[in-house]
Design a protein around this motif. Structure first.
Motif, PDB file in Angstrom:
ATOM      1  N   LEU A   1     -28.423  58.289 -18.351  1.00  0.00           N
ATOM      2  CA  LEU A   1     -29.077  58.820 -17.156  1.00  0.00           C
ATOM      3  C   LEU A   1     -30.575  58.654 -17.372  1.00  0.00           C
ATOM      4  O   LEU A   1     -31.094  59.000 -18.432  1.00  0.00           O
ATOM      5  CB  LEU A   1     -28.720  60.296 -16.978  1.00  0.00           C
ATOM      6  CG  LEU A   1     -28.880  60.934 -15.624  1.00  0.00           C
ATOM      7  CD1 LEU A   1     -28.142  60.156 -14.535  1.00  0.00           C
ATOM      8  CD2 LEU A   1     -28.373  62.358 -15.659  1.00  0.00           C
ATOM      9  N   GLU A   2     -31.265  58.109 -16.371  1.00  0.00           N
ATOM     10  CA  GLU A   2     -32.683  57.792 -16.498  1.00  0.00           C
ATOM     11  C   GLU A   2     -33.447  58.409 -15.334  1.00  0.00           C
ATOM     12  O   GLU A   2     -33.006  58.350 -14.187  1.00  0.00           O
ATOM     13  CB  GLU A   2     -32.833  56.276 -16.475  1.00  0.00           C
ATOM     14  CG  GLU A   2     -34.192  55.750 -16.732  1.00  0.00           C
ATOM     15  CD  GLU A   2     -34.179  54.233 -16.874  1.00  0.00           C
ATOM     16  OE1 GLU A   2     -35.206  53.719 -17.348  1.00  0.00           O
ATOM     17  OE2 GLU A   2     -33.190  53.571 -16.519  1.00  0.00           O
ATOM     18  N   ALA A   3     -34.579  59.010 -15.642  1.00  0.00           N
ATOM     19  CA  ALA A   3     -35.480  59.558 -14.618  1.00  0.00           C
ATOM     20  C   ALA A   3     -36.812  58.841 -14.743  1.00  0.00           C
ATOM     21  O   ALA A   3     -37.461  58.909 -15.791  1.00  0.00           O
ATOM     22  CB  ALA A   3     -35.652  61.058 -14.791  1.00  0.00           C
ATOM     23  N   ILE A   4     -37.204  58.149 -13.688  1.00  0.00           N
ATOM     24  CA  ILE A   4     -38.464  57.425 -13.650  1.00  0.00           C
ATOM     25  C   ILE A   4     -39.374  58.163 -12.679  1.00  0.00           C
ATOM     26  O   ILE A   4     -39.028  58.322 -11.504  1.00  0.00           O
ATOM     27  CB  ILE A   4     -38.259  55.975 -13.193  1.00  0.00           C
ATOM     28  CG1 ILE A   4     -37.249  55.281 -14.100  1.00  0.00           C
ATOM     29  CG2 ILE A   4     -39.596  55.229 -13.164  1.00  0.00           C
ATOM     30  CD1 ILE A   4     -36.686  54.003 -13.526  1.00  0.00           C
TER      31      ILE A   4
ATOM     32  N   ILE B   1     -31.366  57.662 -11.888  1.00  0.00           N
ATOM     33  CA  ILE B   1     -30.377  56.590 -11.791  1.00  0.00           C
ATOM     34  C   ILE B   1     -29.609  56.479 -13.099  1.00  0.00           C
ATOM     35  O   ILE B   1     -30.061  56.942 -14.142  1.00  0.00           O
ATOM     36  CB  ILE B   1     -31.046  55.243 -11.448  1.00  0.00           C
ATOM     37  CG1 ILE B   1     -32.143  54.903 -12.447  1.00  0.00           C
ATOM     38  CG2 ILE B   1     -31.599  55.266 -10.032  1.00  0.00           C
ATOM     39  CD1 ILE B   1     -32.783  53.561 -12.248  1.00  0.00           C
ATOM     40  N   GLY B   2     -28.432  55.861 -13.029  1.00  0.00           N
ATOM     41  CA  GLY B   2     -27.702  55.653 -14.270  1.00  0.00           C
ATOM     42  C   GLY B   2     -26.243  55.351 -14.085  1.00  0.00           C
ATOM     43  O   GLY B   2     -25.775  55.054 -12.990  1.00  0.00           O
TER      44      GLY B   2
ATOM     45  N   VAL C   1     -34.931  60.275  -5.485  1.00  0.00           N
ATOM     46  CA  VAL C   1     -34.004  59.247  -5.004  1.00  0.00           C
ATOM     47  C   VAL C   1     -32.998  59.025  -6.118  1.00  0.00           C
ATOM     48  O   VAL C   1     -33.385  58.837  -7.277  1.00  0.00           O
ATOM     49  CB  VAL C   1     -34.759  57.934  -4.688  1.00  0.00           C
ATOM     50  CG1 VAL C   1     -33.799  56.892  -4.160  1.00  0.00           C
ATOM     51  CG2 VAL C   1     -35.886  58.187  -3.700  1.00  0.00           C
ATOM     52  N   SER C   2     -31.716  59.043  -5.786  1.00  0.00           N
ATOM     53  CA  SER C   2     -30.733  58.969  -6.861  1.00  0.00           C
ATOM     54  C   SER C   2     -29.533  58.106  -6.511  1.00  0.00           C
ATOM     55  O   SER C   2     -29.122  58.016  -5.355  1.00  0.00           O
ATOM     56  CB  SER C   2     -30.232  60.379  -7.207  1.00  0.00           C
ATOM     57  OG  SER C   2     -29.308  60.321  -8.281  1.00  0.00           O
ATOM     58  N   GLY C   3     -28.989  57.509  -7.566  1.00  0.00           N
ATOM     59  CA  GLY C   3     -27.730  56.797  -7.509  1.00  0.00           C
ATOM     60  C   GLY C   3     -27.175  56.704  -8.912  1.00  0.00           C
ATOM     61  O   GLY C   3     -27.760  56.066  -9.781  1.00  0.00           O
ATOM     62  N   VAL C   4     -26.095  57.397  -9.155  1.00  0.00           N
ATOM     63  CA  VAL C   4     -25.450  57.397 -10.464  1.00  0.00           C
ATOM     64  C   VAL C   4     -23.970  57.153 -10.224  1.00  0.00           C
ATOM     65  O   VAL C   4     -23.324  57.910  -9.494  1.00  0.00           O
ATOM     66  CB  VAL C   4     -25.638  58.745 -11.200  1.00  0.00           C
ATOM     67  CG1 VAL C   4     -24.945  58.717 -12.554  1.00  0.00           C
ATOM     68  CG2 VAL C   4     -27.111  59.093 -11.341  1.00  0.00           C
TER      69      VAL C   4
END
Length: 132
Positions: free
Chosen positions: A14-17, A30-31, A86-89
């Motif tokens: 899981l990554e948070a930019i 995202i991840g 904004v997310s998509g996992v």
């Protein structure tokens, strides 16, 4: 200025930019096996989280709002201004223990982001408007 936080657990990443413009924050969460953009959550120091879930496949919408709203609630106390998450996992064939781990991972990332935001405040750039 941008900052990236990464957490790997339960067989996925899981990554948070984080990016900043003035005192506003954009976070990409995202991840998994198929990173994408499926939900958008907004929050500010004086507003409650609001989420838009985009269509994922016929008859379904993305479910990452559960994650982004958790992050929004945890970050709200340290925000200087607005945040857009904004997310998509997507973890292929996700297992119950992976779903359970996801909440803890988002909580950990949110605390790391909150600490970073607190340690790196932005001075507000003053807006000036045309006179009529």
């Amino acid at each position: 200025m941008s900052q990236t936080f990464v957490l790997t657990q339960a067989g996925f990443k899981l990554e948070a930019i984080i990016e900043r413009q003035n005192q506003d924050v954009l976070i990409q969460l995202i991840g998994g096996d198929v990173p994408h953009y499926g939900v958008v959550t907004t929050v500010g120091p004086t507003t409650e989280p609001q989420t838009i879930a985009l269509p994922s496949r016929p008859g379904h919408h993305h479910q990452e709002g559960v994650l982004t709203e958790l992050m929004a609630r945890l970050l709200k106390p340290v925000l200087q201004n607005n945040a857009v998450i904004v997310s998509g996992v997507h973890v292929n064939c996700i297992q119950p223990e992976q779903m359970q781990a996801m909440t803890g991972m988002v909580t950990t990332l949110s605390h790391e982001i909150g600490s970073w935001l607190t340690a790196h405040p932005r001075e507000k750039v003053i807006e000036r408007f045309a006179k009529r």
